[in-house]
Motif scaffolding. Structure first.
Motif, mmCIF file in Angstrom:
data_model
loop_
_atom_site.group_PDB
_atom_site.id
_atom_site.type_symbol
_atom_site.label_atom_id
_atom_site.label_comp_id
_atom_site.label_asym_id
_atom_site.label_seq_id
_atom_site.Cartn_x
_atom_site.Cartn_y
_atom_site.Cartn_z
ATOM 1 N N GLY A 89 0.836 -1.189 0.000
ATOM 2 C CA GLY A 89 0.000 0.000 0.000
ATOM 3 C C GLY A 89 0.869 1.236 0.000
ATOM 4 O O GLY A 89 2.072 1.150 0.266
ATOM 5 N N LYS A 90 0.249 2.365 -0.348
ATOM 6 C CA LYS A 90 1.011 3.611 -0.433
ATOM 7 C C LYS A 90 0.438 4.660 0.504
ATOM 8 O O LYS A 90 -0.777 4.873 0.536
ATOM 9 N N THR A 173 -7.950 7.557 2.692
ATOM 10 C CA THR A 173 -8.238 7.523 4.124
ATOM 11 C C THR A 173 -7.322 8.538 4.792
ATOM 12 O O THR A 173 -6.113 8.539 4.545
ATOM 13 N N PHE A 174 -7.909 9.392 5.618
ATOM 14 C CA PHE A 174 -7.088 10.351 6.366
ATOM 15 C C PHE A 174 -6.738 9.780 7.734
ATOM 16 O O PHE A 174 -7.620 9.503 8.551
ATOM 17 N N LEU A 175 -5.438 9.615 7.937
ATOM 18 C CA LEU A 175 -4.906 9.104 9.209
ATOM 19 C C LEU A 175 -4.137 10.260 9.849
ATOM 20 O O LEU A 175 -3.243 10.831 9.214
ATOM 21 N N VAL A 208 -6.121 -0.621 6.651
ATOM 22 C CA VAL A 208 -6.761 0.098 5.542
ATOM 23 C C VAL A 208 -6.311 -0.493 4.206
ATOM 24 O O VAL A 208 -7.127 -0.776 3.326
ATOM 25 N N CYS A 209 -4.996 -0.708 4.067
ATOM 26 C CA CYS A 209 -4.461 -1.185 2.786
ATOM 27 C C CYS A 209 -4.908 -2.622 2.511
ATOM 28 O O CYS A 209 -5.171 -2.981 1.376
ATOM 29 N N THR A 210 -5.009 -3.422 3.557
ATOM 30 C CA THR A 210 -5.453 -4.802 3.384
ATOM 31 C C THR A 210 -6.913 -4.815 2.933
ATOM 32 O O THR A 210 -7.288 -5.550 2.028
#
Ligand code: B1M
Length: 214
Positions: A89-90, A173-175, A208-210
Motif C-alpha cells: 500500500g502507499k 483515508t485520512f490518518l 486500511v491497505c489490506t
C-alpha cells in the motif's frame, strides 16, 4: 548508570555521536529496539520537552537533542522493521503547513515501512495542495498528517478540504496524529482515523491497505 539512562542523558545533552554509539551498544547487548526507543530516546526527549515548557532549556538545545534523537532512531529502523508483517500500500505522509516538528512523523514512517508499506514522506511544513497532488499522482490509499502545535492542528482540516475540492476525498483515508490531536478532534474535522502513537498508526494503515485490496 544503565545504558538506557546513558542514552537518555546524552540525548538531553545533544551528544548525537555518543547517542549513536550507545544505541549500537545497547543493540549489541540484546536490548530490544522498542525498549531502546521508549526508555532511552523517548525518555530523554520527554525530559527535554518538560524543561522546554518550563523555560529551563531553549530552542537550540531542543534542536540538538532532536538531532541526537533522529541519529539514534535511524539505527533502530531495520530492527523495528523486522516485524514479520508484510503489507502492500502507499501512504503520503507529512507534517502540516507551518509546523517543523518531524520526530513523531519519522517514527510513523519507520513503523509503516517496517510493515512493508511504501511511504512518500513529504517532510515538514507541507502545504495542503502538496498532500493532495502527491496522493493523486501516486494513487495513494492513505494521507497521513502530523501536527504538533495547537496553532497548526487546524491545518489538517485544510488538507481534508483540499481533498474535497479536488473531488478525491472518497479515494483516500485520512490518518492523523500528533501530541495535541485527539480522537474528538479527528471526528470533528472529518478525518477517518486518529492514532495516538506510531505503532498504532502503522497497524491502522496496514488494516486500511489490506481492506482496500480485498
Ligand atoms: Co516544539 N513545541 N516548538 N520544537 N517541541 C512542542 C510541541 C511543545 C509542546 C513544547 C512545550 O511547550 N512543552 C510546544 C507546543 C505547544 C502547543 O502548541 N500547545 C512547542 C512549541 C511552542 C514550539 C515553538 C513554537 C517554540 C518557539 O519557537 N518558541 C517552535 C515551533 C516551530 C514550528 O514548528 N513552526 C518549536 C520548535 C521546536 C524545535 C524545532 C526546536 C524542535 C523540533 C525538531 C524536530 O522535530 N526535528 C521541537 C521539539 C523537539 C519539541 C518537543 C520538545 C518534542 C517533540 C517530539 O519530537 N516529541 C515538544 C514537547 C513535547 O512533545 N513534550 C515540543 C517526541 C515525538 C516522538 O513525539 O511528535 O508527539 P510526537 O509523536 C508521537 C505521537 O504524537 C504520534 O506518534 C509519536 C509517538 O509514537 N504521532 C502520530 C505524531 N505524528 C503522528 C502522525 C500520525 C499518527 C501518530 O498519523 C499520520
Amino acid at each position: 548508570m544503565s545504558i538506557l539512562k546513558e542514552i537518555s542523558q546524552n540525548l538531553q545533552n545533544g551528544k548525537a555521536k555518543v547517542v549513536k554509539e550507545l544505541v549500537q551498544k545497547a543493540i549489541d547487548e540484546g536490548i530490544t529496539a522498542e525498549m531502546i526507543l521508549k526508555e532511552g530516546l523517548l525518555h530523554g526527549m520527554g525530559i527535554i520537552g518538560e524543561k522546554f515548557k518550563k523555560d529551563e532549556v531553549y530552542v537550540p538545545d531542543v534542536l540538538i537533542a532532536a538531532r541526537a534523537m533522529n541519529a539514534g532512531s535511524e539505527l533502530l529502523k531495520p530492527l523495528l522493521a523486522a516485524s514479520g508483517v508484510t503489507a502492500t500500500g502507499k501512504v503520503v505522509l507529512g507534517t502540516v503547513a507551518g509546523d517543523l516538528h518531524d520526530i513523531g512523523k519519522n517514527l510513523v514512517r519507520m513503523m509503516m515501512e517496517g510493515k512493508g508499506l511504501e511511504v512518500i514522506d513529504l517532510g515538514v511544513d507541507v502545504p495542503a495542495e502538496k498532500f493532495i497532488d502527491t496522493a493523486i499522482k501516486e494513487n495513494a490509499q492513505i494521507i497521513g498528517c502530523s501536527a504538533l502545535l495547537t496553532t497548526t492542528m487546524g491545518e489538517i482540516q485544510n488538507v481534508i478540504n483540499a481533498a474535497v475540492k479536488a473531488s478525491m476525498r472518497h479515494k483516500v483515508t485520512f490518518l492523523i496524529g500528533g501530541a495535541p490531536v485527539t480522537d474528538t478532534f479527528a471526528k470533528k474535522i472529518g478525518a477517518d482515523i486518529y492514532a495516538p502513537d506510531a505503532a498504532t498508526a502503522a497497524d491502522a494503515a496496514v488494516k486500511v491497505c489490506t481492506q482496500s485490496l480485498a
